[in-house]
Design a protein around this motif. Structure first.
Motif, PDB file in Angstrom:
ATOM      1  N   ALA A   1       0.839  -1.215   0.000  1.00  0.00           N
ATOM      2  CA  ALA A   1       0.000   0.000   0.000  1.00  0.00           C
ATOM      3  C   ALA A   1       0.866   1.254   0.000  1.00  0.00           C
ATOM      4  CB  ALA A   1      -0.931  -0.015   1.210  1.00  0.00           C
ATOM      5  N   ALA A   2       2.006   1.183   0.689  1.00  0.00           N
ATOM      6  CA  ALA A   2       2.891   2.358   0.774  1.00  0.00           C
ATOM      7  C   ALA A   2       3.769   2.500  -0.466  1.00  0.00           C
ATOM      8  CB  ALA A   2       3.764   2.243   2.025  1.00  0.00           C
ATOM      9  N   GLY A   3       3.815   1.460  -1.308  1.00  0.00           N
ATOM     10  CA  GLY A   3       4.656   1.499  -2.510  1.00  0.00           C
ATOM     11  C   GLY A   3       6.147   1.465  -2.201  1.00  0.00           C
ATOM     12  N   SER A   4       6.512   0.871  -1.061  1.00  0.00           N
ATOM     13  CA  SER A   4       7.934   0.820  -0.672  1.00  0.00           C
ATOM     14  C   SER A   4       8.673  -0.232  -1.493  1.00  0.00           C
ATOM     15  CB  SER A   4       8.049   0.483   0.812  1.00  0.00           C
ATOM     16  OG  SER A   4       7.672  -0.870   1.010  1.00  0.00           O
ATOM     17  N   GLU A   5       9.995  -0.263  -1.314  1.00  0.00           N
ATOM     18  CA  GLU A   5      10.833  -1.231  -2.025  1.00  0.00           C
ATOM     19  C   GLU A   5      10.385  -2.662  -1.700  1.00  0.00           C
ATOM     20  OE1 GLU A   5      12.931  -1.623  -4.950  1.00  0.00           O
ATOM     21  OE2 GLU A   5      12.749   0.418  -4.171  1.00  0.00           O
ATOM     22  N   VAL A   6      10.171  -2.941  -0.409  1.00  0.00           N
ATOM     23  CA  VAL A   6       9.693  -4.271   0.006  1.00  0.00           C
ATOM     24  C   VAL A   6       8.353  -4.573  -0.670  1.00  0.00           C
ATOM     25  CG1 VAL A   6       8.745  -5.565   1.974  1.00  0.00           C
ATOM     26  CG2 VAL A   6      10.957  -4.408   2.189  1.00  0.00           C
ATOM     27  N   GLY A   7       7.472  -3.577  -0.705  1.00  0.00           N
ATOM     28  CA  GLY A   7       6.161  -3.759  -1.329  1.00  0.00           C
ATOM     29  C   GLY A   7       6.289  -4.133  -2.793  1.00  0.00           C
ATOM     30  N   LYS A   8       7.212  -3.492  -3.483  1.00  0.00           N
ATOM     31  CA  LYS A   8       7.403  -3.799  -4.912  1.00  0.00           C
ATOM     32  C   LYS A   8       7.918  -5.222  -5.098  1.00  0.00           C
ATOM     33  CE  LYS A   8       8.098   0.963  -6.238  1.00  0.00           C
ATOM     34  NZ  LYS A   8       9.104   2.001  -5.979  1.00  0.00           N
ATOM     35  N   LEU A   9       8.779  -5.666  -4.177  1.00  0.00           N
ATOM     36  CA  LEU A   9       9.317  -7.031  -4.272  1.00  0.00           C
ATOM     37  C   LEU A   9       8.263  -8.083  -3.932  1.00  0.00           C
ATOM     38  CD1 LEU A   9      12.768  -6.406  -2.525  1.00  0.00           C
ATOM     39  CD2 LEU A   9      12.419  -6.972  -4.939  1.00  0.00           C
ATOM     40  N   ALA A  10       7.264  -7.688  -3.142  1.00  0.00           N
ATOM     41  CA  ALA A  10       6.293  -8.665  -2.619  1.00  0.00           C
ATOM     42  C   ALA A  10       5.023  -8.779  -3.457  1.00  0.00           C
ATOM     43  CB  ALA A  10       5.919  -8.280  -1.182  1.00  0.00           C
ATOM     44  N   GLN A  11       4.641  -7.726  -4.129  1.00  0.00           N
ATOM     45  CA  GLN A  11       3.280  -7.652  -4.674  1.00  0.00           C
ATOM     46  C   GLN A  11       2.921  -8.778  -5.639  1.00  0.00           C
ATOM     47  OE1 GLN A  11       1.994  -3.882  -6.363  1.00  0.00           O
ATOM     48  NE2 GLN A  11      -0.127  -4.544  -6.069  1.00  0.00           N
ATOM     49  N   GLY A  12       3.814  -9.092  -6.586  1.00  0.00           N
ATOM     50  CA  GLY A  12       3.503 -10.117  -7.591  1.00  0.00           C
ATOM     51  C   GLY A  12       3.204 -11.455  -6.943  1.00  0.00           C
ATOM     52  N   SER A  13       4.091 -11.889  -6.039  1.00  0.00           N
ATOM     53  CA  SER A  13       3.888 -13.178  -5.363  1.00  0.00           C
ATOM     54  C   SER A  13       2.589 -13.165  -4.579  1.00  0.00           C
ATOM     55  CB  SER A  13       5.029 -13.479  -4.383  1.00  0.00           C
ATOM     56  OG  SER A  13       6.267 -13.248  -4.963  1.00  0.00           O
ATOM     57  N   MET A  14       2.309 -12.092  -3.876  1.00  0.00           N
ATOM     58  CA  MET A  14       1.093 -12.033  -3.054  1.00  0.00           C
ATOM     59  C   MET A  14      -0.149 -12.126  -3.918  1.00  0.00           C
ATOM     60  SD  MET A  14       2.158  -9.227  -0.214  1.00  0.00           S
ATOM     61  CE  MET A  14       0.882  -9.612   0.972  1.00  0.00           C
ATOM     62  N   ASP A  15      -0.154 -11.427  -5.052  1.00  0.00           N
ATOM     63  CA  ASP A  15      -1.325 -11.457  -5.934  1.00  0.00           C
ATOM     64  C   ASP A  15      -1.575 -12.850  -6.476  1.00  0.00           C
ATOM     65  OD1 ASP A  15      -1.822  -8.816  -5.538  1.00  0.00           O
ATOM     66  OD2 ASP A  15      -0.920  -8.118  -7.420  1.00  0.00           O
ATOM     67  N   ARG A  16      -0.510 -13.625  -6.667  1.00  0.00           N
ATOM     68  CA  ARG A  16      -0.658 -14.997  -7.187  1.00  0.00           C
ATOM     69  C   ARG A  16      -0.913 -16.014  -6.086  1.00  0.00           C
ATOM     70  NH1 ARG A  16       3.695 -13.007 -10.139  1.00  0.00           N
ATOM     71  NH2 ARG A  16       5.185 -14.045  -8.752  1.00  0.00           N
ATOM     72  N   GLY A  17      -0.797 -15.590  -4.836  1.00  0.00           N
ATOM     73  CA  GLY A  17      -0.968 -16.527  -3.725  1.00  0.00           C
ATOM     74  C   GLY A  17       0.259 -17.384  -3.512  1.00  0.00           C
ATOM     75  N   GLU A  18       1.411 -16.883  -3.979  1.00  0.00           N
ATOM     76  CA  GLU A  18       2.672 -17.601  -3.762  1.00  0.00           C
ATOM     77  C   GLU A  18       3.463 -16.933  -2.652  1.00  0.00           C
ATOM     78  OE1 GLU A  18       4.283 -17.590  -7.698  1.00  0.00           O
ATOM     79  OE2 GLU A  18       2.696 -18.977  -8.354  1.00  0.00           O
ATOM     80  N   LEU A  19       4.524 -17.601  -2.211  1.00  0.00           N
ATOM     81  CA  LEU A  19       5.314 -17.015  -1.129  1.00  0.00           C
ATOM     82  C   LEU A  19       6.237 -15.931  -1.648  1.00  0.00           C
ATOM     83  CD1 LEU A  19       6.286 -20.128   1.044  1.00  0.00           C
ATOM     84  CD2 LEU A  19       4.335 -18.559   1.288  1.00  0.00           C
ATOM     85  N   VAL A  20       6.362 -14.881  -0.890  1.00  0.00           N
ATOM     86  CA  VAL A  20       7.347 -13.824  -1.141  1.00  0.00           C
ATOM     87  C   VAL A  20       8.718 -14.433  -0.838  1.00  0.00           C
ATOM     88  CG1 VAL A  20       8.092 -11.558  -0.267  1.00  0.00           C
ATOM     89  CG2 VAL A  20       5.639 -12.053  -0.580  1.00  0.00           C
ATOM     90  N   PRO A  21       9.761 -14.062  -1.605  1.00  0.00           N
ATOM     91  CA  PRO A  21      11.079 -14.692  -1.389  1.00  0.00           C
ATOM     92  C   PRO A  21      11.546 -14.621   0.073  1.00  0.00           C
ATOM     93  CG  PRO A  21      11.105 -13.373  -3.390  1.00  0.00           C
ATOM     94  CD  PRO A  21       9.768 -13.132  -2.739  1.00  0.00           C
TER      95      PRO A  21
END
Ligand code: AP5
Ligand code: MG
Length: 189
Positions: free
Chosen positions: A43-63
């Motif tokens: 939601a904040a558009g931070s670096e961590v958020g950018k790394l996490a969003q794709g995996s979260m949307d697919r229901g996969e684990l964030v690295p």
């Protein structure tokens, strides 16, 4: 006496967040939910958020390295020194090993892993209902099924990891929220 350095393990919709909030009130120690922290980062558009969003949307684990970094920073904060309720972390063997190492450094080893046990039909029903109320991005049927598969393949084996360390307690997570909370309390005694 209740244990205060806790981990709640369980599939999507098992009630980890719900039970964690009740434990926060009862024990006065913080909930540490990597899912909530990652959603805030997206939601904040931070670096961590950018790394996490794709995996979260697919229901996969964030690295692992991303999530371990988030958890390490949070567990190092002063309010976690008397206890914590880990909700949704660790989710892989690498995360569990990193957690053990970090807690050993902090001198605050994990005391209990409560595994919330509930069948698939019950959790799918709960999450579809929540989708109508909250509209969480990953609460659609396809992503829910994927989150459950990922849980079974990558996270459920952690029950054995904590069982070997004599930290595991299984708790039946069907029934009313209050009934489940009573069983969780029993598992912490
Ligand atoms: P995360 O946010 O952890 O989601 P999840 O594990 O899929 O679990 P939920 O939050 O959906 O369920 P919950 O067990 O907390 O149940 P709740 O109490 O809400 O993770 C989301 C994503 O982030 C992951 O897919 C991944 O991409 C990423 N991520 C997070 N951590 C990660 C990590 N460590 N490594 C890698 N990636 C990570 O309850 C569900 C519903 O049921 C609610 O509506 C509630 O009101 C209701 N309910 C609760 N208890 C009961 C009851 N007893 N009876 C009836 N209804 C109930
Ligand atoms: Mg949750």
């Amino acid at each position: 006496m209740s244990a205060t350095r806790l981990l709640l393990l369980g599939p999507p919709g098992a009630g980890k967040g719900t039970q964690a909030q009740l434990l926060v009130e009862r024990l006065g120690v913080p909930q540490i939910s990597t899912g909530d922290m990652l959603r805030a980062a997206v939601a904040a558009g931070s670096e961590v958020g950018k790394l996490a969003q794709g995996s979260m949307d697919r229901g996969e684990l964030v690295p692992d390295e991303v999530v371990i970094g988030v958890a390490r920073e949070r567990l190092g904060q002063p309010d976690a020194k008397d206890g914590f309720i880990l909700d949704g972390f660790p989710r892989t063997r690498a995360q569990a090993e990193a957690l053990d190492e970090l807690l050993a450094q902090l001198g605050t080893p994990l005391e209990r892993c409560v595994s919330l046990v509930v069948d698939d039909d019950e959790v799918v029903g709960r999450l579809i209902k929540r989708a109508e109320i909250e509209g969480r991005a990953d609460d659609n049927e396809e992503t829910i099924r994927n989150r459950m598969r990922v849980y079974r393949e990558q996270t459920e084996p952690l029950a054995a990891y904590y069982g070997e360390r004599s930290l595991l307690r299984d708790v039946e997570a069907k029934g009313s929220i209050e009934d489940v909370a009573g069983r969780v309390r029993g598992a912490l005694a």
